[in-house]
Structures are given as C-alpha cells and as structure tokens.
Design a protein around this motif. Structure first.
Motif, PDB file in Angstrom:
ATOM      1  N   LEU A 132       1.727  -3.625  13.622  1.00  0.00           N
ATOM      2  CA  LEU A 132       1.476  -2.296  13.341  1.00  0.00           C
ATOM      3  C   LEU A 132       2.773  -1.451  13.138  1.00  0.00           C
ATOM      4  N   ILE A 133       2.355  -0.445  12.536  1.00  0.00           N
ATOM      5  CA  ILE A 133       3.556   0.784  12.184  1.00  0.00           C
ATOM      6  C   ILE A 133       2.866   1.970  12.545  1.00  0.00           C
ATOM      7  N   LEU A 134       3.816   2.860  13.202  1.00  0.00           N
ATOM      8  CA  LEU A 134       3.329   4.250  13.592  1.00  0.00           C
ATOM      9  C   LEU A 134       4.141   5.271  12.681  1.00  0.00           C
ATOM     10  N   THR A 135       3.030   5.976  11.955  1.00  0.00           N
ATOM     11  CA  THR A 135       3.465   7.034  11.118  1.00  0.00           C
ATOM     12  C   THR A 135       2.940   8.440  11.595  1.00  0.00           C
ATOM     13  N   VAL A 136       3.298   9.664  10.951  1.00  0.00           N
ATOM     14  CA  VAL A 136       2.899  10.833  11.216  1.00  0.00           C
ATOM     15  C   VAL A 136       2.787  11.560   9.951  1.00  0.00           C
ATOM     16  N   ASP A 137       1.757  12.289  10.085  1.00  0.00           N
ATOM     17  CA  ASP A 137       1.511  13.359   8.972  1.00  0.00           C
ATOM     18  C   ASP A 137       2.198  14.718   9.217  1.00  0.00           C
ATOM     19  N   ILE A 138       3.603  14.938   8.473  1.00  0.00           N
ATOM     20  CA  ILE A 138       4.187  16.033   9.190  1.00  0.00           C
ATOM     21  C   ILE A 138       3.815  17.296   9.004  1.00  0.00           C
ATOM     22  N   ASP A 139       2.614  17.497   7.975  1.00  0.00           N
ATOM     23  CA  ASP A 139       1.746  18.683   7.765  1.00  0.00           C
ATOM     24  C   ASP A 139       0.575  18.961   9.149  1.00  0.00           C
ATOM     25  N   THR A 140       0.045  17.853   9.161  1.00  0.00           N
ATOM     26  CA  THR A 140      -1.267  18.194  10.196  1.00  0.00           C
ATOM     27  C   THR A 140      -0.643  17.755  11.413  1.00  0.00           C
ATOM     28  N   GLY A 141       0.335  17.072  11.699  1.00  0.00           N
ATOM     29  CA  GLY A 141       0.792  16.450  13.134  1.00  0.00           C
ATOM     30  C   GLY A 141       0.079  15.514  13.594  1.00  0.00           C
ATOM     31  N   TYR A 183       1.072  -1.284   0.075  1.00  0.00           N
ATOM     32  CA  TYR A 183       0.119  -0.031  -0.044  1.00  0.00           C
ATOM     33  C   TYR A 183       0.831   1.299   0.103  1.00  0.00           C
ATOM     34  N   LEU A 184       0.396   2.327  -0.297  1.00  0.00           N
ATOM     35  CA  LEU A 184       1.083   3.775  -0.341  1.00  0.00           C
ATOM     36  C   LEU A 184       0.288   4.420   0.821  1.00  0.00           C
ATOM     37  N   MET A 185       1.278   5.165   1.415  1.00  0.00           N
ATOM     38  CA  MET A 185       1.087   6.158   2.401  1.00  0.00           C
ATOM     39  C   MET A 185       0.671   7.505   1.699  1.00  0.00           C
ATOM     40  N   THR A 186      -0.098   8.375   2.532  1.00  0.00           N
ATOM     41  CA  THR A 186      -0.464   9.703   1.873  1.00  0.00           C
ATOM     42  C   THR A 186       0.710  10.561   1.922  1.00  0.00           C
ATOM     43  N   GLN A 187       0.294  11.453   1.035  1.00  0.00           N
ATOM     44  CA  GLN A 187       1.391  12.633   0.845  1.00  0.00           C
ATOM     45  C   GLN A 187       1.765  13.191   2.023  1.00  0.00           C
ATOM     46  N   ASN A 188       3.079  13.374   2.467  1.00  0.00           N
ATOM     47  CA  ASN A 188       3.611  14.083   3.501  1.00  0.00           C
ATOM     48  C   ASN A 188       3.268  12.929   4.994  1.00  0.00           C
ATOM     49  N   GLU A 189       3.075  12.016   4.574  1.00  0.00           N
ATOM     50  CA  GLU A 189       3.079  10.793   5.566  1.00  0.00           C
ATOM     51  C   GLU A 189       4.348  10.133   5.627  1.00  0.00           C
ATOM     52  N   GLU A 190       4.954   9.808   6.924  1.00  0.00           N
ATOM     53  CA  GLU A 190       6.269   9.144   7.059  1.00  0.00           C
ATOM     54  C   GLU A 190       6.433   8.225   8.184  1.00  0.00           C
ATOM     55  N   PRO A 191       7.192   7.386   8.389  1.00  0.00           N
ATOM     56  CA  PRO A 191       7.393   6.747   9.520  1.00  0.00           C
ATOM     57  C   PRO A 191       7.769   7.456  10.941  1.00  0.00           C
ATOM     58  N   ALA A 192       6.981   7.234  12.065  1.00  0.00           N
ATOM     59  CA  ALA A 192       7.458   8.275  13.357  1.00  0.00           C
ATOM     60  C   ALA A 192       7.910   7.277  14.282  1.00  0.00           C
ATOM     61  N   SER A 193       8.713   7.668  15.494  1.00  0.00           N
ATOM     62  CA  SER A 193       9.389   6.992  16.160  1.00  0.00           C
ATOM     63  C   SER A 193       8.407   6.688  17.364  1.00  0.00           C
ATOM     64  N   LEU A 194       8.782   5.288  17.693  1.00  0.00           N
ATOM     65  CA  LEU A 194       8.193   4.589  18.674  1.00  0.00           C
ATOM     66  C   LEU A 194       9.419   4.278  19.770  1.00  0.00           C
TER      67      LEU A 194
END
Length: 294
Positions: A266-275, A242-253
C-alpha cells in the motif's frame, strides 16, 4: 499521529500525550514519555518530559536510564550500537545496549550504523568507521550518507556519487543529487541530473533515464514519479502502472520513513485540494480513504 508497528508496538500521540501501544491498542508501562520513534532491534530511544533521554527494551526495562546527557539521535541498530552525545562538548560516539561507551565521544558529527559502518566527521570532512571504531573510509569527503544495500552516497565539489562500504567508487560524482528517504533495499535509487530524475542500480548503472520532474525511491518493485504534472506509479522497467488524480501526491506515514513508497502493498497519498487521504494498492485501487478533518 502514529507510527507503524515494529517489534510488536507502535507509538501514538493523543494531544500532548505520547504512548506506546501493543497490537490490542493497550498502553504500555512508560510514564512521562515525550517522544520516541518506536522500537528498532528491540530497543527504542525515549525522551522524557523532564528533557532526559534513555534506552528502553521491549520488556519495558531501561537498558540505559534517562539522564541529561546520554543517547540521542536514532535508535539501536542491528549492529548493536547507538549514537551517543556529549552535550557540552558537542561530540559524538557510540554506546551498546548496556550503556557502555564502546566508541569514544570524539567526532564533531556522526550518524547511525548501517551495514556495519557509520558515517563520522573529523576536521570538517566525512569518512566511515566500523563497529570497533576503526576508520574504514578515510574522512576525505564533503559529505557521506548511508543508504543501505552496502552503499554510501558521497559528495565532493558539489557533485554526488556512490561508494560501497569499503570506500570503492561504484558511481562517479556526476549527479546533482540523490533522493533517498529510507534505507535502500535492493531496488533502484533516484538520481538528479540536469534538473531531471532517473534511477541507477547498486552498481551505478543507469536503469531508467533522467526524464522525470520528481521521483521517489523504489520499494516492492514500484516507484512514484512525476511527469506531465501528474504523479505516476511505474515498475522497475519504467512502465506506467497507473496515474494518480490531479493534485494527488504521496503523503507521509510515520514522519518520513515511508514517504512516497509502497509498504506492505500500500501507499498513502493525499489530495492537496480536498484534504482526502487515500491508501492505494499496487493496481491503484483505493482501499481506504478519509478526510483530514475526520
């Protein structure tokens, strides 16, 4: 922030306070605790508010009482040893769970034991010792990094390759780098060549060609790569899941321990625009999300 649970406990930080909690959320009896990574193999290294360091077991008894010079950098390993540090001399050795110095503090650099060997440095070069303190890989390398799966990254003349724990070369020094932020558990390892990322197996065979602009370690059969400006989850054949959304990337756990990999499905991600933070399952479904301000 908080850690994952290990040996039945997790570490949480509330303001300036650091606590160890059980699975009921109950605080455990550790006072004046400034920092710990949590329990590994039933022991954890703790740092106290008066800048002392000790080793605690899961019964919350000190295996090594906090002192000004003692254990540091990491935790007890499955090999039963922990890195120790001689403060004024800047030398490293290893102690056991009783606090006994079993390998002399004589190395200018050293790392945790992995797969029965530990990386050490003498005279500016890196090699490996076993739990008896015997040299098993001669200190002839510019750097060594243990990644698990009985493999060790090495670098000479600016190029990286792969050794086994006996020092046998399994991948020649042809790569610009590797990307491993956790112990390798049998899946493929990201390599960098000519500015692109791909994956090799433990025998040094290229399994997915170097074609991505970024890549994270495989875990649980999946890896995050970046291509065409999007973070993409692939399987171990290189197929897109699958593809993540624009500006979404892995986050730190838990700091960097589970950064960019699947853990327990599970994987933790973050949208760097919206937080917005998101836990995604292996199909890409968002199972829980929240904003960083919540």
């Amino acid at each position: 922030t908080a850690s994952f649970f290990s040996c039945g406990y997790a570490v949480v930080y509330e303001g300036d306070q650091c606590k160890i909690i059980n699975k009921k959320g109950e605080s455990q009896p550790v006072s004046s605790l400034q920092y710990t990574r949590g329990f590994f193999y039933n022991y954890c290294t703790i740092f106290t508010t008066d800048e002392k360091c000790g080793l605690l077991n899961t019964k919350f008894k000190y295996a090594i009482s906090p002192s000004e010079i003692g254990v540091s950098y990491g935790n007890m390993t499955k090999d039963g040893l922990i890195l120790s540090f001689a403060g004024n001399q800047h030398l490293y050795g290893y102690v056991n769970s009783k606090g006994e110095q079993v390998i002399e503090q004589k190395y200018t650099d050293a790392r945790d034991f992995v797969d029965g060997v530990a990386v050490i440095s003498e005279n500016g070069k890196y090699g490996c010792i076993n739990t008896n303190g015997e040299i098993v890989i001669m200190p002839n390398y510019d750097n060594l990094v243990s990644v698990g799966n009985e493999r060790i990254l090495f670098v000479n003349n600016g190029k990286w390759g792969l050794l086994d724990t006996k020092g046998v070369v399994v991948a020649q020094a042809q790569y610009d780098g590797f990307k491993a932020n956790k112990l390798w558990d049998g899946d493929y390892l990201p390599v960098i060549k000519d500015g692109k990322y791909g994956f090799i197996d433990k025998n040094g065979k290229e399994k997915i060609s170097c074609q991505y602009t970024d890549a994270f370690s495989f875990n649980e059969g999946l890896a995050v790569v970046q291509q065409n400006g999007l973070c993409t989850v692939i399987d171990n054949k290189g197929n897109i899941k699958y593809l993540m959304t624009q500006n979404e990337e892995p986050a730190s756990l838990d700091g960097e321990s589970f950064y960019g990999i699947y853990h327990n499905g599970l994987i933790l991600t973050v949208d760097i625009d919206t937080g917005e933070y998101r836990y995604r399952d292996t199909t890409g479904k968002i199972v829980y999300s929240w904003k960083s301000s919540e």
